[in-house]
Design a protein around this motif. Structure first.
Motif, PDB file in Angstrom:
ATOM      1  N   ASN A   1       0.754  -0.766   0.588  1.00 20.80           N
ATOM      2  CA  ASN A   1       0.519   0.387   0.006  1.00 20.80           C
ATOM      3  C   ASN A   1       0.506   1.381  -0.007  1.00 20.80           C
ATOM      4  OD1 ASN A   1      -2.560  -2.175  -0.272  1.00 20.80           O
ATOM      5  ND2 ASN A   1      -1.974  -1.313   2.462  1.00 20.80           N
ATOM      6  N   TYR A   2       2.125   1.278  -0.106  1.00 23.36           N
ATOM      7  CA  TYR A   2       3.135   1.895   0.194  1.00 23.36           C
ATOM      8  C   TYR A   2       2.573   3.100  -1.566  1.00 23.36           C
ATOM      9  CZ  TYR A   2       6.925   5.258  -0.791  1.00 23.36           C
ATOM     10  OH  TYR A   2       8.172   6.019  -1.087  1.00 23.36           O
ATOM     11  N   LYS A   3       2.794   4.712  -0.957  1.00 22.07           N
ATOM     12  CA  LYS A   3       1.866   5.577  -2.226  1.00 22.07           C
ATOM     13  C   LYS A   3       3.899   5.814  -2.336  1.00 22.07           C
ATOM     14  CE  LYS A   3      -2.743   5.387  -0.616  1.00 22.07           C
ATOM     15  NZ  LYS A   3      -3.822   6.619  -0.763  1.00 22.07           N
ATOM     16  N   PHE A   4       3.771   6.320  -3.246  1.00 22.49           N
ATOM     17  CA  PHE A   4       4.697   7.307  -4.082  1.00 22.49           C
ATOM     18  C   PHE A   4       4.805   9.087  -3.627  1.00 22.49           C
ATOM     19  CE2 PHE A   4       6.058   3.491  -6.232  1.00 22.49           C
ATOM     20  CZ  PHE A   4       7.534   3.188  -6.392  1.00 22.49           C
ATOM     21  N   PRO A   5       5.838  10.037  -3.024  1.00 21.74           N
ATOM     22  CA  PRO A   5       5.718  10.932  -3.045  1.00 21.74           C
ATOM     23  C   PRO A   5       4.531  11.471  -4.449  1.00 21.74           C
ATOM     24  CG  PRO A   5       8.070  10.393  -2.453  1.00 21.74           C
ATOM     25  CD  PRO A   5       6.883   9.367  -3.645  1.00 21.74           C
TER      26      PRO A   5
ATOM     27  N   LYS B   1       8.757  18.233   3.415  1.00 22.00           N
ATOM     28  CA  LYS B   1       7.465  17.529   3.355  1.00 22.00           C
ATOM     29  C   LYS B   1       8.192  16.585   2.983  1.00 22.00           C
ATOM     30  CE  LYS B   1       5.649  22.201   1.558  1.00 22.00           C
ATOM     31  NZ  LYS B   1       4.453  22.588   0.954  1.00 22.00           N
ATOM     32  N   ILE B   2       8.845  15.621   1.185  1.00 25.03           N
ATOM     33  CA  ILE B   2       8.817  14.422   0.611  1.00 25.03           C
ATOM     34  C   ILE B   2       9.185  13.083   2.004  1.00 25.03           C
ATOM     35  CG2 ILE B   2      10.276  13.135  -0.361  1.00 25.03           C
ATOM     36  CD1 ILE B   2      11.007  15.555  -2.128  1.00 25.03           C
ATOM     37  N   THR B   3       9.740  13.842   2.559  1.00 22.36           N
ATOM     38  CA  THR B   3      10.455  12.833   4.073  1.00 22.36           C
ATOM     39  C   THR B   3       9.482  12.828   5.236  1.00 22.36           C
ATOM     40  OG1 THR B   3      11.222  14.698   5.271  1.00 22.36           O
ATOM     41  CG2 THR B   3      12.914  13.000   3.765  1.00 22.36           C
ATOM     42  N   GLU B   4       7.752  13.381   5.351  1.00 23.28           N
ATOM     43  CA  GLU B   4       7.675  13.171   5.758  1.00 23.28           C
ATOM     44  C   GLU B   4       6.087  12.480   4.882  1.00 23.28           C
ATOM     45  OE1 GLU B   4       5.833  17.304   7.183  1.00 23.28           O
ATOM     46  OE2 GLU B   4       7.565  17.620   8.839  1.00 23.28           O
ATOM     47  N   PHE B   5       6.127  12.724   4.493  1.00 18.89           N
ATOM     48  CA  PHE B   5       4.992  12.255   3.430  1.00 18.89           C
ATOM     49  C   PHE B   5       5.314  10.237   3.740  1.00 18.89           C
ATOM     50  CE2 PHE B   5       3.500  10.639  -0.446  1.00 18.89           C
ATOM     51  CZ  PHE B   5       1.894  10.579  -0.656  1.00 18.89           C
ATOM     52  N   ILE B   6       6.487  10.402   3.051  1.00 18.97           N
ATOM     53  CA  ILE B   6       7.074   8.549   3.246  1.00 18.97           C
ATOM     54  C   ILE B   6       6.623   8.243   4.521  1.00 18.97           C
ATOM     55  CG2 ILE B   6       8.944   7.361   2.659  1.00 18.97           C
ATOM     56  CD1 ILE B   6       9.366   9.182   0.437  1.00 18.97           C
TER      57      ILE B   6
END
Length: 831
Positions: free
Chosen positions: A337-341, A718-723
């Protein structure tokens, strides 16, 4: 009469004596001077190829006493090498050393210098030929042919082209062989004929004793031995020797035994009284061994064959059945279920589009044409390609204009355009034009969003795609890290190295699943890569029992690099067992379920090692870092471990030749001097960049100018927080644990009886000073370095001092002398 004969003899001696230009004393002085000058030239030339790049700026400062040079003859040697080698004839200048040495030696030994006339002519001839030949490599190593060789080569190419120039050089080489070395076609033909006849004679001499002499010797020896065995010495002497002539020589010896049946009765001779002995005079011919035929039951043979075929069929069917039932193995299944940024996480800048200023383009064009016209260089055609920060003006000069003449006007064009830095590409690879790169007055920012959202990056079918930025033609520049296979980034402080690293990592985060790639981040500055801590359990790799995945301590860096070497060796063992050559083939075989996980096989993710400020690691850890880095650079590409190293200036003391040779892909940001540019790219150009992400990318011969994509700190956050907010693995990817040499040393030195006689005294010195240093023992106890180092190792084994910590002194674990005395008492009781 006698007086006339003496005068005649004196005149004859005067005529036969070698004529000198000046008195003998001056001749010797001049000869010694020429010999020493030749040796000085040799030293200057050799050191030029070692320190020539560093001494380039000091050549023009000959009168400045403060200017430092690396040449072994100082500034004068650097100047001589620059005149003879760089501005002269390149490596052919080494023949001047020979000429000056021979001339000086002839003067000192009072020989006829006129005999050297032929030597001077042919050596100067060879200097010119070598210089012109090496002029072909001026684009890569201009020092090989020098300026003279390059200009002569270019002159010939202008009239007869490269092929014609090559033919002229071959003809010149043939002239040298015939007239100087005196090699002719007849001598070569005679050499081959003589060699052929000698080979035939050798073959004949080897074959003749085998066919004749060996056979007669074996028959005689066999007959004597057989007779002595049956009749004793007396009968053996009674055997008539001349009867041997009647013994027919069996032809069977010279023929293969496999073609005949041997009749031993027919070979027994009848020689009078001796015939009763039935002596067999033939040599013992051993027939080839015949394998015994064993009757094996048909059922057992069928069972063995059926078992082998059945095993192969079961293994193949099992893999295909597993694929049919469950499908190919999916390494992303655990985080399915991982979603890419998303692209929205990246900032969109208002000035992202390129604006064409027609007035500026027209003005620059007119100034370029006017400047070239001042030097009588006419332009046949000119066109402009507008990029984000630089505009490329492609010009086609009129026929007969030399390219080197335009290349030398770099500074004049920059002056006329009032530009920060002009870079001339002469010629542009793959085109028949000359490029002049002029910085735009209003450069456009290349955002990371525009690069990531481009079709070229989104549709890239690469293993590890990296979007660096945009080229001069405004095309997105995408490269594959897996094919580089390692990347070296360098540039002055504040020119964009850290932003470039963030762009590389961001590209991989947008393209690869956490199961497919892992990062090992080394950040000696402790602030550049800390934002990626949030994706530790998704993308980062670390050592077991380590708190932080981002490595900032030098000791942990050493252990991590050695751990990567262990991982590399383990992966190569897996590839060997799977009978594949690289990680891509291995993972494809594993996905098709043809490798059994119970045998240790697993899906192998790519591992990217990122090292920021590599020079700081070398200064603090030195060889301990250099050795594993060199091993990884040489061997790790096939098993999916790739290195990205960033440093300010990759000089020899920072990155050795072995490491640098395995980094064909290089990125150079702006540097301050041409020497630094040559150090990074092995060519000039990085000193003409304008900064702020302007870079040159080289992967072999071609150099491409790219405007690096800008990714700001809030965007990375933002990218690292999303992941990091998504479901992750239980732990970070664990590297194999590395066991250093320290444990081995402790086990060896635990024997108290093997300690140095000064061990106790040395321990008291160390504890009293609270400083575990070998140099301290050298001063206090007046020891040599080897013995002092051995004492420190023994104290480490005993637990008195801590492990090695680079340039720092070792930690002392015992606080005072009283505790040390207690330590020795307890140790004695235990012993």
């Amino acid at each position: 009469m006698a007086k006339q004969q003496k005068e005649k003899a004196r005149n004859d001696a005067a005529e036969t004596a070698p004529k000198t230009w000046f008195p003998r004393q001056y001749q010797v002085v001049l000869g010694v001077l020429l010999v020493l000058f030749s040796l000085a030239l040799l030293l200057a030339f050799v050191s030029f190829f070692i320190y020539g790049q560093e001494d380039q700026s000091a050549v023009s400062q000959l009168t400045d006493r403060t200017a430092a040079t690396g040449n072994w003859l100082g500034k004068f040697g650097a100047y001589l090498a620059d005149i003879f080698v760089y501005k002269g004839f390149g490596i052919g200048s080494f023949l001047f050393v020979r000429l000056f040495f021979l001339t000086g030696a002839y003067l000192v030994l009072d020989l006829k210098v006129s005999k050297l006339r032929n030597t001077w002519f042919w050596d100067l001839y060879a200097v010119a030929v070598i210089a012109v030949m090496m002029g072909f490599f001026a684009a890569f190593l201009p020092e090989l042919g020098g300026v003279v060789g390059y200009e002569m080569n270019l002159f010939l190419q202008d009239y007869i082209g490269k092929t014609g120039t090559a033919f002229v050089l071959i003809f010149a080489f043939v002239i040298y062989l015939i007239f100087k070395i005196r090699i002719s076609p007849d001598s070569i033909k005679a050499l081959f004929e003589r060699t052929r006849s000698e080979i035939k004679e050798d073959i004949a001499s080897v074959q003749s004793p085998v066919t004749d002499g060996a056979t007669a010797y074996n028959l005689e020896e066999f007959a004597v031995d057989e007779q002595e065995e049956n009749d004793g010495p007396e009968r053996a002497t009674a055997f008539p020797i001349e009867e041997e002539e009647e013994i027919p020589e069996p032809e069977l010896i010279t023929k293969p035994t496999s073609q005949f049946e041997i009749d031993r009765e027919a070979l027994k001779p009848t020689i009078g009284s001796a015939s009763e002995l039935s002596i067999d005079l033939t040599p013992k011919i051993v027939p080839p061994p015949v394998k015994p035929v064993v009757d094996v039951p048909a059922a057992e043979e069928e069972f063995v064959i059926e078992k082998i075929e059945e095993e192969d069929i079961i293994e193949e069917n099992l893999a295909s059945k597993l694929v049919e039932d469950f499908g190919l193995f999916d390494p992303t299944l655990e985080l399915s279920n991982y979603k890419f940024p998303t692209i929205d996480l990246l900032k969109e800048y208002s000035t992202s589009g390129i604006t064409i200023n027609q007035e500026e383009l027209e003005d620059n064009k007119n100034r370029i044409v006017e400047t070239l016209g001042h030097y009588k260089i006419d332009i046949a055609q000119i066109k402009a390609t507008v990029g984000p920060s630089v505009t490329l003006y492609e010009i086609i000069p009129e026929a007969g204009i030399r390219i080197s003449k335009i290349k030398s006007l770099e500074d004049d064009i920059a002056l006329s355009l009032s530009a920060l830095g002009i870079r001339i590409i002469a010629p542009i690879p793959g085109k028949g034009t000359i490029g002049i790169e002029v910085p735009n007055q209003k450069p456009t920012m290349v955002s990371m969003r525009s690069v990531i959202s481009s079709a070229k990056f989104q549709e890239a079918e690469m293993e590890l795609p990296i979007a660096l930025g945009k080229t001069i033609s405004n095309e997105t520049f995408v490269v594959d890290l897996a094919k580089m296979p390692h990347l070296l980034m360098a540039g002055a402080t504040g020119q964009g190295k850290s932003v470039g690293l963030n762009a590389v990592l961001t590209s991989l985060l947008y393209k690869k699943h956490p199961a497919e790639v892992k990062f090992v981040l080394v950040d000696p500055k402790k602030v550049e890569l800390t934002l990626f801590n949030k994706i530790e359990r998704h993308y980062l790799a670390k050592l077991p029992d380590t708190e932080d995945a981002i490595i900032t301590d030098n000791n942990k860096v050493i252990n991590t690099l050695n751990s990567l070497c262990v991982e590399m060796d383990d992966r190569y063992s897996l590839l060997k067992d799977a009978m594949v050559r690289n990680i891509k083939e291995y993972n494809e075989k594993f996905k098709s379920r043809r490798l059994n996980p119970e045998n240790g096989h697993r899906f192998l993710p790519y591992i990217v090692l990122v090292v920021d400020e590599f020079a700081d690691l070398i200064m603090t850890a030195g060889k301990e870092v250099e050795t594993p880095i060199a091993r990884l650079a040489q061997l790790a590409r096939a098993i999916g471990i790739h290195l990205i190293i960033a440093t300010q200036r990759p000089s020899v003391n920072v990155i050795t030749g072995i490491i640098k040779a395995n980094f064909p892909a290089r990125i150079a940001f702006r540097v301050t001097s041409k020497i630094d540019s040559r150090t990074i790219l092995d060519s000039q150009g990085a000193d003409q960049l304008i900064g702020r992400g302007d870079l040159l990318y080289s992967n072999g011969n071609d150099v491409i100018r790219v405007q690096c994509a800008f990714v700001d700190t809030p965007e990375v956050e933002k990218i690292t927080e999303f992941i990091g907010s998504q479901k992750a693995y239980p732990n970070a990817y664990l590297l194999p644990e590395f066991t250093g040499d320290d444990d081995t040393g402790i086990k060896i030195d635990m024997d108290i009886s093997e300690r140095d006689p000064l061990f106790r005294e040395a321990a008291e010195v160390i504890v009293a000073a609270q400083q575990g240093s070998a140099s301290l023992l050298q001063r206090k106890l007046k020891l040599g370095y080897n013995r002092a180092g051995r004492l420190i190792d023994q104290m480490e084994a005993a637990g008195i001092v801590g492990p090695f910590e680079g340039s720092k002194a070792r930690n002392v674990t015992i606080p005072d002398l009283q505790a040390l005395e207690q330590f020795f008492n307890n140790e004695q009781n235990d012993f």
